[in-house]
Design an enzyme around this catalytic site. Structure first.
Site, PDB file in Angstrom:
ATOM      1  N   ARG A 138       0.719  -1.221  -0.144  1.00 52.12           N
ATOM      2  CA  ARG A 138       0.004  -0.070  -0.090  1.00 52.12           C
ATOM      3  C   ARG A 138       0.862   1.306  -0.091  1.00 52.12           C
ATOM      4  NH1 ARG A 138      -3.453   2.615   4.262  1.00 52.12           N
ATOM      5  NH2 ARG A 138      -5.305   3.583   2.858  1.00 52.12           N
ATOM      6  N   HIS A 196      -6.028  -6.026  -2.481  1.00 55.12           N
ATOM      7  CA  HIS A 196      -6.755  -6.299  -1.195  1.00 55.12           C
ATOM      8  C   HIS A 196      -7.012  -7.618  -0.936  1.00 55.12           C
ATOM      9  CE1 HIS A 196      -8.738  -1.851  -1.111  1.00 55.12           C
ATOM     10  NE2 HIS A 196      -7.551  -1.641  -1.090  1.00 55.12           N
TER      11      HIS A 196
HETATM   12  C1  HEM Z   1      -9.135   1.541  -5.859  1.00 56.89           C
HETATM   13  C2  HEM Z   1      -9.182   2.294  -4.935  1.00 56.89           C
HETATM   14  C3  HEM Z   1      -8.574   1.931  -3.385  1.00 56.89           C
HETATM   15  C4  HEM Z   1      -9.260   2.205  -2.315  1.00 56.89           C
HETATM   16  C5  HEM Z   1     -10.477   2.975  -2.390  1.00 56.89           C
HETATM   17  C6  HEM Z   1      -8.444   1.864  -1.199  1.00 56.89           C
HETATM   18  C7  HEM Z   1      -8.747   1.947   0.062  1.00 56.89           C
HETATM   19  C8  HEM Z   1      -8.244   1.368   1.112  1.00 56.89           C
HETATM   20  C9  HEM Z   1      -8.542   1.418   2.528  1.00 56.89           C
HETATM   21  C10 HEM Z   1      -9.496   2.460   3.060  1.00 56.89           C
HETATM   22  C11 HEM Z   1      -7.817   0.670   3.384  1.00 56.89           C
HETATM   23  C12 HEM Z   1      -7.763   0.422   4.725  1.00 56.89           C
HETATM   24  C13 HEM Z   1      -6.917   1.667   5.309  1.00 56.89           C
HETATM   25  C14 HEM Z   1      -7.182   1.679   7.059  1.00 56.89           C
HETATM   26  O1  HEM Z   1      -8.064   1.315   7.284  1.00 56.89           O
HETATM   27  O2  HEM Z   1      -6.378   2.003   7.752  1.00 56.89           O
HETATM   28  C15 HEM Z   1      -6.887  -0.073   2.343  1.00 56.89           C
HETATM   29  C16 HEM Z   1      -5.997  -0.905   2.510  1.00 56.89           C
HETATM   30  C17 HEM Z   1      -5.245  -1.401   1.858  1.00 56.89           C
HETATM   31  N1  HEM Z   1      -5.043  -1.178   0.581  1.00 56.89           N
HETATM   32 FE1  HEM Z   1      -6.242  -0.185  -0.703  1.00 56.89          FE
HETATM   33  N2  HEM Z   1      -7.478   1.136  -1.587  1.00 56.89           N
HETATM   34  C18 HEM Z   1      -7.599   1.039  -3.166  1.00 56.89           C
HETATM   35  C19 HEM Z   1      -6.703   0.650  -3.990  1.00 56.89           C
HETATM   36  C20 HEM Z   1      -5.602  -0.196  -3.543  1.00 56.89           C
HETATM   37  C21 HEM Z   1      -4.625  -0.602  -4.502  1.00 56.89           C
HETATM   38  C22 HEM Z   1      -4.430  -0.345  -5.888  1.00 56.89           C
HETATM   39  C23 HEM Z   1      -3.495  -1.203  -3.891  1.00 56.89           C
HETATM   40  C24 HEM Z   1      -2.127  -1.877  -4.242  1.00 56.89           C
HETATM   41  C25 HEM Z   1      -2.016  -2.558  -5.528  1.00 56.89           C
HETATM   42  C26 HEM Z   1      -4.221  -1.265  -2.298  1.00 56.89           C
HETATM   43  C27 HEM Z   1      -3.550  -2.122  -1.475  1.00 56.89           C
HETATM   44  C28 HEM Z   1      -4.038  -2.023  -0.110  1.00 56.89           C
HETATM   45  C29 HEM Z   1      -3.605  -2.891   1.127  1.00 56.89           C
HETATM   46  C30 HEM Z   1      -2.382  -4.183   0.734  1.00 56.89           C
HETATM   47  C31 HEM Z   1      -4.095  -2.497   2.141  1.00 56.89           C
HETATM   48  C32 HEM Z   1      -3.978  -3.250   3.435  1.00 56.89           C
HETATM   49  C33 HEM Z   1      -2.824  -2.668   4.165  1.00 56.89           C
HETATM   50  C34 HEM Z   1      -2.630  -2.750   5.540  1.00 56.89           C
HETATM   51  O3  HEM Z   1      -3.103  -3.936   6.177  1.00 56.89           O
HETATM   52  O4  HEM Z   1      -1.610  -2.420   6.159  1.00 56.89           O
HETATM   53  N3  HEM Z   1      -5.120  -0.628  -2.438  1.00 56.89           N
HETATM   54  N4  HEM Z   1      -7.243   0.508   0.978  1.00 56.89           N
END
Ligand code: HEM
Ligand SMILES: *[C@@H]1O[C@H](CO)[C@@H](O)[C@H](O)[C@H]1NC(C)=O
Ligand SMILES: *[C@@H]1O[C@H](CO)[C@@H](O)[C@H](O)[C@H]1NC(C)=O
Ligand SMILES: *[C@@H]1O[C@H](CO)[C@@H](O)[C@H](O)[C@H]1NC(C)=O
Ligand SMILES: *[C@@H]1O[C@H](CO)[C@@H](O)[C@H](O)[C@H]1NC(C)=O
Ligand SMILES: *[C@@H]1O[C@H](CO)[C@@H](O)[C@H](O)[C@H]1NC(C)=O
Ligand SMILES: *[C@@H]1O[C@H](CO)[C@@H](O)[C@H](O)[C@H]1NC(C)=O
Length: 327
Positions: A63, A194
């Protein structure tokens, strides 16, 4: 005979052209081969040891790379602390109390500096680390071309406006990907990130208790998942930072389960499940849910595209000594 020989001799040239168009002509797979031959081992070890201690860090590092590339391009701006010249991106809404894994990048950078001082950019380290995080979680491997340099500033406003929010509609999120030179297919397949990691309750809580303003949950959320999410995130403010897995089926494994989950109405974020609410994106979700190899192949090529957004090369930018501060 002659004809077939010349036909064969065109094959390597064709492959070469393919590589050049697929990659980025300013970057080079062998960029640090002579100046820092152990780079890939040092990064791999740093990511491996972080994950060995805390599995979630794989997701956090992936992320970080995404949040770096979507804000002024992949130039390590997310890694910068606030300074007297600028407010950094770490306190922007999408990152504050949410972006994590900075210590992993710091530890790798320290080891890289010991082996080859002032040679390798923080941005290339983060790009390699994100690839390794996916691979070490069971996902695809892809070669990373190198030579990105580190930016000289960060922009909190851009982090607030350019990163997608889980609360905005699919059209808006799609527009943000398109504004970065990516397309709707990149958006769908990269959302497959995700398949690992967690989200805090406040990012999806509205779906559980009062989605329509009349006290009803989101009708596109599976009923049994609703029950378990309500127990993780009770309807009170002090549950806002509790964590739920983005992919409840196989939380630590980088597989295509995220897409299977969307098909059966078990996406965690409203923005995740929204991919099923549009015929074009839903068709892609179905495809990735059925064909894991298609997912890993497309994910790898969209990651390469993402990691080439707005890069600095040549004499632009710098090689930071400490990823948190401009030299
Ligand atoms: C398409 C639009 C996207 C939205 C709206 C979005 C939104 C989010 C949100 C709200 C979280 C949780 C953050 C928290 O609660 O602290 C999250 C976590 C995460 N996102 Fe996304 N995301 C998107 C795209 C992506 C992309 C493109 C990637 C990587 C290729 C990605 C990888 C991750 C990962 C791996 C997590 C977990 C992080 C952790 O556990 O520390 N996301 N995302
Ligand atoms: C690379 O690492 C090996 C041990 O893994 C070490 O023997 C060698 O000196 C290192 N090379 C450089 C240039 O740091
Ligand atoms: C391992 O992870 C814990 C938190 O999960 C952290 O407090 C500790 O410092 C980590 N240890 C190492 C060696 O990274
Ligand atoms: C920061 O980003 C915002 C939004 O993209 C832009 O309007 C502004 O000019 C940027 N600031 C700097 C100093 O580049
Ligand atoms: C979606 O984008 C439109 C057009 O840019 C904007 O007016 C609207 O406020 C955005 N919606 C959300 C929830 O961000
Ligand atoms: C949805 O799919 C996931 C992954 O295949 C599975 O673990 C989960 O039990 C399914 N949920 C329902 C309601 O079918
Ligand atoms: C989406 O698919 C549904 C059912 O498959 C169909 O009724 C609808 O017209 C389609 N919408 C668009 C915009 O193609």
């Amino acid at each position: 005979m002659n004809q077939s020989t010349s036909a064969f001799s065109t094959i390597p040239l064709f492959c070469l052209l393919f590589l050049v168009t697929f990659g980025n002509s300013q970057l080079d797979y062998r960029f640090y081969d002579s100046a820092c031959p152990n780079l890939s081992k040092i990064v791999r070890y740093g990511v491996w040891s972080a994950i060995a201690n805390e599995t979630r860090l794989a997701a956090s590092i992936l992320r970080l790379h995404f949040h770096d590339c979507f804000v002024n391009g992949c130039e390590g701006s997310i890694l910068l602390d606030d300074s007297s010249n600028f407010k950094g991106e770490k306190n922007a809404n999408p990152n504050r109390n949410s972006a994590r894994g900075f210590e992993v990048i710091d530890a790798i950078k320290e080891n890289v500096e010991k082996a080859c001082p002032s040679t390798v950019s923080c941005t290339d380290i983060l790009t390699l680390a994100a690839r390794d995080a996916v691979f070490l979680s069971g996902g695809p491997f892809w070669p990373v071309s190198l030579g990105r340099r580190d930016g000289l500033t960060a922009n909190e406003t851009a982090a607030n406006t350019d990163l997608p929010s889980p609360f905005e509609p699919l059209e808006n999120i799609t527009a943000k990907f398109i504004s970065k030179g990516l397309d709707a297919k990149d958006m769908v397949v990269l959302s497959g990130g995700h398949t690992i990691g967690f989200a805090q309750c406040f990012t999806f809580k509205r779906r559980l208790f009062n989605f329509d303003g009349a006290g009803n949950p989101d009708p596109t959320l599976d009923a049994s998942l609703l029950g378990s999410l309500r127990s993780i995130c009770p309807n009170q403010d002090d549950s806002d930072t509790n964590l739920a897995p983005l992919d409840a089926a196989t939380t630590t494994k980088f597989d295509n389960s995220y897409f299977k989950i969307l098909v059966n109405s078990s996406g965690l974020l409203q923005s995740d499940q929204a991919l099923m609410g549009d015929n074009k994106t839903a068709a892609l979700v179905f495809g990735y849910s059925k064909f894991p190899f298609l997912f890993t192949k497309d994910f790898a090529s969209s990651m390469v595209k993402m990691s080439n957004i707005g890069i600095l090369t040549g004499q632009n930018g710098q090689i930071r000594k400490n990823c948190r501060v401009v030299n």
